[in-house]
Design a protein around this motif. Structure first.
Motif, mmCIF file in Angstrom:
data_model
loop_
_atom_site.group_PDB
_atom_site.id
_atom_site.type_symbol
_atom_site.label_atom_id
_atom_site.label_comp_id
_atom_site.label_asym_id
_atom_site.label_seq_id
_atom_site.Cartn_x
_atom_site.Cartn_y
_atom_site.Cartn_z
ATOM 1 N N THR A 91 0.918 -1.154 -0.425
ATOM 2 C CA THR A 91 0.153 -0.191 0.085
ATOM 3 C C THR A 91 0.947 1.358 0.365
ATOM 4 O O THR A 91 0.631 2.338 -0.932
ATOM 5 C CB THR A 91 -1.030 0.118 1.144
ATOM 6 O OG1 THR A 91 0.236 -0.235 2.405
ATOM 7 C CG2 THR A 91 -2.066 -1.288 1.433
ATOM 8 N N ASN A 92 2.167 1.228 0.040
ATOM 9 C CA ASN A 92 2.381 2.112 0.494
ATOM 10 C C ASN A 92 4.457 1.734 0.089
ATOM 11 O O ASN A 92 5.404 0.738 0.816
ATOM 12 C CB ASN A 92 2.690 3.171 1.660
ATOM 13 C CG ASN A 92 2.777 4.495 1.480
ATOM 14 O OD1 ASN A 92 3.315 5.038 1.664
ATOM 15 N ND2 ASN A 92 2.192 5.130 2.730
ATOM 16 N N PHE A 93 4.810 3.493 -0.417
ATOM 17 C CA PHE A 93 6.314 2.961 -0.807
ATOM 18 C C PHE A 93 7.070 3.793 -0.853
ATOM 19 O O PHE A 93 6.917 5.268 -0.842
ATOM 20 C CB PHE A 93 6.776 2.316 -2.594
ATOM 21 C CG PHE A 93 5.685 0.959 -3.009
ATOM 22 C CD1 PHE A 93 5.803 -0.654 -1.596
ATOM 23 C CD2 PHE A 93 4.209 1.406 -3.596
ATOM 24 C CE1 PHE A 93 4.612 -1.473 -2.022
ATOM 25 C CE2 PHE A 93 3.511 0.510 -3.834
ATOM 26 C CZ PHE A 93 3.246 -1.220 -3.214
ATOM 27 N N SER A 97 4.028 4.954 -7.158
ATOM 28 C CA SER A 97 3.496 4.028 -8.276
ATOM 29 C C SER A 97 2.725 3.444 -9.311
ATOM 30 O O SER A 97 2.501 5.529 -9.285
ATOM 31 C CB SER A 97 2.916 2.698 -6.579
ATOM 32 O OG SER A 97 1.490 3.690 -6.847
ATOM 33 N N MET A 98 2.781 2.816 -10.107
ATOM 34 C CA MET A 98 1.707 3.331 -10.493
ATOM 35 C C MET A 98 0.227 4.169 -11.055
ATOM 36 O O MET A 98 -0.159 4.538 -11.841
ATOM 37 C CB MET A 98 1.932 2.581 -11.736
ATOM 38 C CG MET A 98 2.919 2.019 -12.908
ATOM 39 S SD MET A 98 3.065 3.822 -13.805
ATOM 40 C CE MET A 98 1.650 3.152 -14.762
ATOM 41 N N MET A 99 -0.129 3.864 -9.745
ATOM 42 C CA MET A 99 -1.618 3.109 -9.555
ATOM 43 C C MET A 99 -1.466 5.114 -9.328
ATOM 44 O O MET A 99 -2.738 5.561 -9.010
ATOM 45 C CB MET A 99 -1.686 3.397 -7.903
ATOM 46 C CG MET A 99 -3.391 3.662 -7.074
ATOM 47 S SD MET A 99 -4.359 3.049 -8.480
ATOM 48 C CE MET A 99 -4.497 1.200 -7.960
ATOM 49 N N GLU A 100 -0.586 5.962 -8.465
ATOM 50 C CA GLU A 100 -0.153 7.658 -8.530
ATOM 51 C C GLU A 100 -0.831 7.885 -10.068
ATOM 52 O O GLU A 100 -1.164 8.785 -9.896
ATOM 53 C CB GLU A 100 0.651 7.862 -7.697
ATOM 54 C CG GLU A 100 0.797 7.397 -6.459
ATOM 55 C CD GLU A 100 2.005 7.819 -5.481
ATOM 56 O OE1 GLU A 100 2.536 8.889 -5.985
ATOM 57 O OE2 GLU A 100 2.665 6.922 -5.396
ATOM 58 N N LEU A 101 -0.218 7.451 -11.044
ATOM 59 C CA LEU A 101 -0.519 7.617 -12.719
ATOM 60 C C LEU A 101 -1.849 7.266 -12.708
ATOM 61 O O LEU A 101 -2.677 8.517 -12.912
ATOM 62 C CB LEU A 101 0.898 7.219 -13.396
ATOM 63 C CG LEU A 101 0.489 7.859 -14.504
ATOM 64 C CD1 LEU A 101 0.330 9.042 -14.677
ATOM 65 C CD2 LEU A 101 1.697 6.960 -15.049
ATOM 66 N N GLU A 102 -2.098 6.210 -12.448
ATOM 67 C CA GLU A 102 -3.782 6.045 -13.070
ATOM 68 C C GLU A 102 -4.529 6.966 -12.412
ATOM 69 O O GLU A 102 -5.252 7.076 -13.501
ATOM 70 C CB GLU A 102 -3.760 4.321 -13.570
ATOM 71 C CG GLU A 102 -2.659 3.725 -13.878
ATOM 72 C CD GLU A 102 -2.542 2.101 -13.031
ATOM 73 O OE1 GLU A 102 -3.074 2.101 -12.294
ATOM 74 O OE2 GLU A 102 -2.022 1.550 -14.029
ATOM 75 N N THR A 297 2.977 11.707 3.930
ATOM 76 C CA THR A 297 3.596 9.924 3.826
ATOM 77 C C THR A 297 2.678 8.344 3.391
ATOM 78 O O THR A 297 2.812 7.988 2.759
ATOM 79 C CB THR A 297 3.500 9.188 5.239
ATOM 80 O OG1 THR A 297 4.803 9.917 5.797
ATOM 81 C CG2 THR A 297 4.124 8.276 5.418
ATOM 82 N N HIS A 298 1.346 9.416 3.568
ATOM 83 C CA HIS A 298 -0.181 8.309 3.418
ATOM 84 C C HIS A 298 -1.005 8.479 2.275
ATOM 85 O O HIS A 298 -1.991 8.441 2.465
ATOM 86 C CB HIS A 298 -0.723 8.594 4.857
ATOM 87 C CG HIS A 298 0.073 7.439 5.473
ATOM 88 N ND1 HIS A 298 0.408 6.531 5.815
ATOM 89 C CD2 HIS A 298 -0.205 7.640 7.103
ATOM 90 C CE1 HIS A 298 1.033 6.118 6.847
ATOM 91 N NE2 HIS A 298 1.374 6.736 8.153
ATOM 92 N N GLY A 299 -0.171 9.894 2.156
ATOM 93 C CA GLY A 299 -1.252 10.757 0.553
ATOM 94 C C GLY A 299 -1.504 9.688 -0.315
ATOM 95 O O GLY A 299 -2.949 9.913 -0.808
ATOM 96 N N ALA A 300 -0.912 8.768 -0.551
ATOM 97 C CA ALA A 300 -1.143 8.196 -2.005
ATOM 98 C C ALA A 300 -0.869 6.696 -2.306
ATOM 99 O O ALA A 300 -0.767 5.657 -2.580
ATOM 100 C CB ALA A 300 0.218 8.496 -2.906
#
Length: 441
Positions: A91-93, A97-102, A297-300
């Motif tokens: 969930t957090n790196f 992550s690609m999820m942020e772009l998508e 920290t947890h925004g994305a």
């Protein structure tokens, strides 16, 4: 006096434990037990669709779910499935992550009036980031808020203007000024009085009434002429007015806008969006002073962004906004008919856009009344309706609406008795409910 009693012993005990451990007994003031009749503040066990169950085992039809955030209903299958997929993938790196772009691509396709977006976890951070950015790009310090709108942020620039201003320096509060909704002349006078001092105008683009014709376009023109930033707080209007927010419905483009609540269907996600020229000041591809826009920290977290994407897809594919309006129209008509049938149509009022209904409770003199609100809420709760507002979710069905209207009719019958007595006290069961913003507990 109506002698029928309704007890919530487990909820009452849980509330006492909450107050011993959590200031206010809840993590949002609007969820506090002071907002409900004495000893009748349910503590929730779980929810599904348009229903919730309290720890005493009672089931309620719920309105205003999650302070308007759960617009598709609790535990929505499509949203939950999207979240579950990401939970198994992390969930957090340490990098995006690609999820942020998508998620950004999906949001900007849904809200095409914006050119860039940055996600965070709550609405206050997004609106405060918008204010900070406006101050940075204009070099001005004052913030003009719409004084007719109840809430913008937990941060000092706004909370200092409320009765709960303890701990906030006067110097901070003095930098925030207010303008009335719908009055372009008064707003222009304010901008002229503080010429070259106001960084932004921030408002909800619509509320309990539709914007007057030309109003939002007029604000756009005023902001341009006086060199300030126009910010739309779309925390509530986003999705409930249209998938692209009120700006998409009314066709007026702000410089910046903030979205949240319905965006995640209860998962923690909000967004600051707007013009590239402004938003990029919080990025790495400009030559000006850097703006600390949003950095959390947890925004994305991937699962919350996945929830937001699923919500947007569901709205688009299933026509959710239209369904919310249809449900709200049916509910409003039923409540008004019930109130009229019991002779309280001038005292129990339903207001607002069909997708975002609230109710007003007026006393025998036609004034807003917390005691009469208490009486009304008490009867709703006893009938299995949990309704601090009448804000609908798409999980409601016709049977839910019909049951709600029946319970409202019963509540209105008691309301009529109190009006005839010119005293609601015998039907309150204790102290009246209280407004959130007040100086003393």
């Amino acid at each position: 006096m109506d002698t029928e009693e309704f007890f919530l012993p487990r909820s009452r005990a849980a509330n006492e434990r909450l107050h011993a451990l959590v200031p206010g007994g809840a993590h949002t003031y609007a969820k506090g037990d002071d907002q409900y009749p004495e000893n009748l503040a349910p503590v929730i066990s779980h929810g599904r669709g348009a229903h919730v169950w309290d720890v005493d085992g009672n089931r309620y039809i719920e309105y205003g779910s999650g302070l308007r955030s759960v617009s598709l209903g609790h535990a929505h299958p499509r949203v939950n499935e999207a979240v579950r997929r990401e939970l198994d993938r992390g969930t957090n790196f340490v990098r995006p992550s690609m999820m942020e772009l998508e998620a950004a691509e999906r949001f900007l396709a849904t809200v095409p009036t914006a050119e860039m977006v940055k996600f965070t976890k709550n609405g206050s951070d997004a609106t405060t980031a918008a204010v900070r950015l406006a101050r940075a790009v204009t070099g001005r310090s004052r913030v003009a808020i719409c004084g007719d709108h109840p809430f913008f942020s937990v941060d000092d620039w706004f909370i200092g203007t409320t009765p709960m201003s303890a701990g906030i320096p006067t110097a901070t509060t003095e930098l925030t000024v207010a303008f009335p909704y719908g009055d372009l002349t008064a707003t222009e006078e304010l901008l002229t009085r503080y010429e070259d001092e106001i960084a932004c105008l921030i408002l909800e683009p619509a509320g309990h009434a539709e914007p007057p014709p030309g109003y939002l376009a007029g604000l756009r023109e005023l902001a341009d002429r006086h060199g300030c930033v126009l910010i739309f707080d779309e925390m509530i209007t986003g999705f409930r007015w249209s998938e692209a927010g009120a700006q998409g419905l009314y066709g007026v483009v702000p410089d910046l806008s903030t979205f949240g609540k319905a965006l995640g269907n209860g998962f923690a996600v909000s967004a600051l969006a707007g013009r590239r020229e402004l938003m990029e000041r919080g990025g790495l591809r400009h030559s000006g002073d850097r703006v600390f826009l949003l950095s959390t920290t947890h925004g994305a977290e991937t699962h919350s962004l996945a929830a937001a994407m699923a919500v947007q897809a569901t709205y688009a594919e299933e026509g959710i906004t239209a369904r919310l309006h249809a449900l709200g129209e049916r509910l409003a008509a039923g409540v008004r008919e019930a109130a009229a049938g019991m002779g309280v149509a001038d005292h129990v009022l339903v207001r607002g856009r069909a997708s975002n209904l609230v109710f007003a409770t007026l006393d025998e003199n036609g004034r807003p009344s917390q005691p009469y609100r208490t009486l009304f809420l008490r009867r709703l709760l006893a009938g299995g309706v949990l309704a601090p507002s009448f804000v609908v979710s798409s999980a409601l069905d016709d049977a839910d609406i019909d049951q709600t209207v029946d319970v409202v009719a019963q509540a209105c019958a008691v309301y009529r008795k109190a009006l005839d007595a010119a005293d609601p006290t015998p039907w309150l069961g204790g102290r009246p409910v209280k407004p959130v913003f007040r100086r003393l507990a």
